[in-house]
Every structure is written in C-alpha cells, then in structure tokens.
Write a protein that holds these residues in place. Sequence first.
Motif, PDB file in Angstrom:
ATOM      1  N   ILE A   1     -45.001 -43.358 -39.380  1.00 34.93           N
ATOM      2  CA  ILE A   1     -45.615 -43.788 -38.125  1.00 34.93           C
ATOM      3  C   ILE A   1     -45.270 -42.789 -37.022  1.00 34.93           C
ATOM      4  O   ILE A   1     -44.116 -42.373 -36.891  1.00 34.93           O
ATOM      5  N   ASN A   2     -46.278 -42.422 -36.240  1.00 35.56           N
ATOM      6  CA  ASN A   2     -46.064 -41.493 -35.125  1.00 35.56           C
ATOM      7  C   ASN A   2     -45.645 -42.295 -33.894  1.00 35.56           C
ATOM      8  O   ASN A   2     -46.481 -42.834 -33.169  1.00 35.56           O
TER       9      ASN A   2
ATOM     10  N   ASP B   1     -38.092 -52.937 -38.803  1.00 37.93           N
ATOM     11  CA  ASP B   1     -37.461 -52.661 -40.095  1.00 37.93           C
ATOM     12  C   ASP B   1     -38.397 -52.954 -41.261  1.00 37.93           C
ATOM     13  O   ASP B   1     -37.985 -52.906 -42.413  1.00 37.93           O
ATOM     14  N   HIS B   2     -39.657 -53.279 -40.970  1.00 39.85           N
ATOM     15  CA  HIS B   2     -40.634 -53.586 -42.008  1.00 39.85           C
ATOM     16  C   HIS B   2     -41.786 -52.595 -41.930  1.00 39.85           C
ATOM     17  O   HIS B   2     -42.031 -51.986 -40.897  1.00 39.85           O
ATOM     18  N   ASP B   3     -42.524 -52.451 -43.035  1.00 39.63           N
ATOM     19  CA  ASP B   3     -43.811 -51.772 -42.982  1.00 39.63           C
ATOM     20  C   ASP B   3     -44.846 -52.795 -42.540  1.00 39.63           C
ATOM     21  O   ASP B   3     -44.658 -54.010 -42.719  1.00 39.63           O
TER      22      ASP B   3
ATOM     23  N   CYS C   1     -57.086 -51.920 -29.883  1.00 35.60           N
ATOM     24  CA  CYS C   1     -55.943 -52.070 -30.786  1.00 35.60           C
ATOM     25  C   CYS C   1     -56.183 -51.336 -32.104  1.00 35.60           C
ATOM     26  O   CYS C   1     -55.266 -50.713 -32.651  1.00 35.60           O
ATOM     27  N   TYR C   2     -57.399 -51.421 -32.610  1.00 39.76           N
ATOM     28  CA  TYR C   2     -57.742 -50.707 -33.851  1.00 39.76           C
ATOM     29  C   TYR C   2     -57.475 -49.206 -33.675  1.00 39.76           C
ATOM     30  O   TYR C   2     -56.845 -48.569 -34.536  1.00 39.76           O
ATOM     31  N   LYS C   3     -57.948 -48.669 -32.557  1.00 38.54           N
ATOM     32  CA  LYS C   3     -57.779 -47.237 -32.292  1.00 38.54           C
ATOM     33  C   LYS C   3     -56.311 -46.865 -32.158  1.00 38.54           C
ATOM     34  O   LYS C   3     -55.845 -45.875 -32.736  1.00 38.54           O
TER      35      LYS C   3
ATOM     36  N   SER D   1     -51.814 -44.113 -34.486  1.00 34.66           N
ATOM     37  CA  SER D   1     -50.354 -44.116 -34.598  1.00 34.66           C
ATOM     38  C   SER D   1     -49.882 -44.029 -36.051  1.00 34.66           C
ATOM     39  O   SER D   1     -48.688 -43.875 -36.292  1.00 34.66           O
ATOM     40  N   GLY D   2     -50.813 -44.128 -36.983  1.00 37.12           N
ATOM     41  CA  GLY D   2     -50.458 -43.940 -38.391  1.00 37.12           C
ATOM     42  C   GLY D   2     -50.344 -45.203 -39.217  1.00 37.12           C
ATOM     43  O   GLY D   2     -50.016 -45.138 -40.406  1.00 37.12           O
ATOM     44  N   TYR D   3     -50.610 -46.364 -38.627  1.00 38.81           N
ATOM     45  CA  TYR D   3     -50.531 -47.608 -39.390  1.00 38.81           C
ATOM     46  C   TYR D   3     -51.752 -47.761 -40.299  1.00 38.81           C
ATOM     47  O   TYR D   3     -52.826 -47.210 -40.008  1.00 38.81           O
TER      48      TYR D   3
END
Length: 309
Positions: free
Chosen positions: A287-288, A83-85, A122-124, A129-131
């Motif tokens: 986010i995808n 529920d957060h960005d 994790c970076y990738k 994923s759009g973050y």
Amino acid sequence: MAVKAKAADKVKVKKEWKDKKSLLIVDVSAVMRSNFIKLQSEGEALFKGKFARQPLSYEVNGEEMNTSAMYGLFRLFSTFGLDHDYVFCFDTPNNLLKKIDENYKANRVKMGSEYFDQVNTCYKILEESGYRVLAESGFEADHMVHQAVDDNYKFYDVIGVITNDHDLSCLVDEKVSWLNVLKTRPDITIDNYPEINKCPYNSILLKKATVGDKSDNIAGIRNFGEKKFFKFIDEEGLYGTDIYGNEEDIIKNAVTLTDDQKEQALAALDLIYPYEVSVDARAKTEINKMVIKEFLKKYGMNSLVKLFE
C-alpha cells in the motif's frame, strides 16, 4: 426488533486477531450508506431543529463537499487498525438482478449524486493507494465478497466480512466472521450463528428463499413464516446437514413442498444466491501510504492521516 449487541457478540478484532494473518473484506455500500447524511439547506436545517444529525463536509477545490459517507468508510482503518490486509467491494449500476425481478430492492431509499460522488471518490482513492478494489458491471458488492473469500481463504488465518447484509453470513465458518457495520449490532460467528440468524447453522440462504426477505423485497413462499421454516427443516431431516451450497437441490427434492411452493422458493433463490464473477480478488499487500495520506488531507480527514505515518 433488531437485536442489540452484547459484549460477547462483537469480535474483538484488534485484540483477538493480533498475532494472526488477517484479512478484512469490506462491503463498501453497506458501510457508506449507513454513514451517509444528506447536506441540508438552511430551511431544512431550521425545520428539523438543532438535534438533527449534521453531515461532515469539507471545501474541495472551492466547493463544499459532503464527506460523511467517505469518512465512515475510511474510519474503518481506525476502528480495526492497519495490521490486516483489506479488500473493498463496490456495487455497480445496471443491477442484473433487477432484470430477473424489477421489484428486487425496490423499497430501498434512492441515493443521489451527493452520495455517489463520494463512492466514486473513495474508489479512486483506494485504487490509487494500492488497495484491491472490486467491481464488475451489473453485479453487486456481495458477489465480489464471495469471490474475495474464495480467492483469499487459504492465505489467511482469519477473515472478516464487514457488512450489514445477512445473506453474507452464509460465509461464516471457523475462519470467517461476519462483522456488522453498526457497533450496536451483533457480529456473527460460528458460535452465535443460530441465535443471531434465527435458523440452524449454514441455512440462512435457504431460510430467505422460503420465508423471504423484506429488506430486499424478496417474496419467498407465500404464507411461509419462520415457524413453517423450522417445521420444514425438521420434516426434511436437514438438521446437521450441509445446507449451504445445496439449497437448489433441497428445494427441488423437498417432499413437504408443493410444486408451486418450489417454484416460488427457486425464484427467490435466483435473487439470493451469489453469482460467479471474473475478477482477481486476491488482496494486495503493498500500500502506498504517501498517496492515501495526501488524499485524506485533501478531504479534511486529518485525524486519520496519523494512522499512516
């Protein structure tokens, strides 16, 4: 001795932030280092015995991969919810602060490829994923965290900084909370800031510049402990004043410090104070979920996949 968390010292994010526009800014290194467990050979496992912590691992492309630190990072989505960005801040190699002082963080445990492979993965995953993922060559994650708070501050009702770096508690105010990566350690809010940091509100960076910081191998002023720090605050009339952002002027103009002490404190402050970075740190909101679900499946984190259904 580390302070154990009381119920009142943990921010109940899922409950208390439920109806608020909220942002979580993640110090990735703090989270992943605290969850990393090295894979052991059969001999090492036998020597350490059955009670040794075992890392998570998963077969990826025919090879066993350590996923302990990765899972620790992505588990944040379960711990805090969706529920957060989110904004994710990464350390980079060639730390510029090492050029100022080669002893800076020299006492930290060196991490090998088994850890950094997970960080890069994790970076990738997060980027694809759009973050919003933040990193700038030579800079630390905490520099990115400062920028993320500045760039997003007016857009959110509440902001949480997930870390174990007490320097970042300088950001705490009525809107910003410092959320400890360890569940057994207190979070820091404007209400408990003096108790947890053992210094007056908004003075944590001044304290570290004068007293020093063993965890980062920062010397501070020689023979200047906590008692002298509180005496310094009192004699300089700093209680109730705006200290954060004015540390350099306070040190330079201090009547109770010698020139040598001022030089030592300013040298420490150079290692502590946040550097400006040229990144767009505003959180992304689209986010995808399909992409991140596929990545989580690929690395055997099926328990987290359902969060994104």
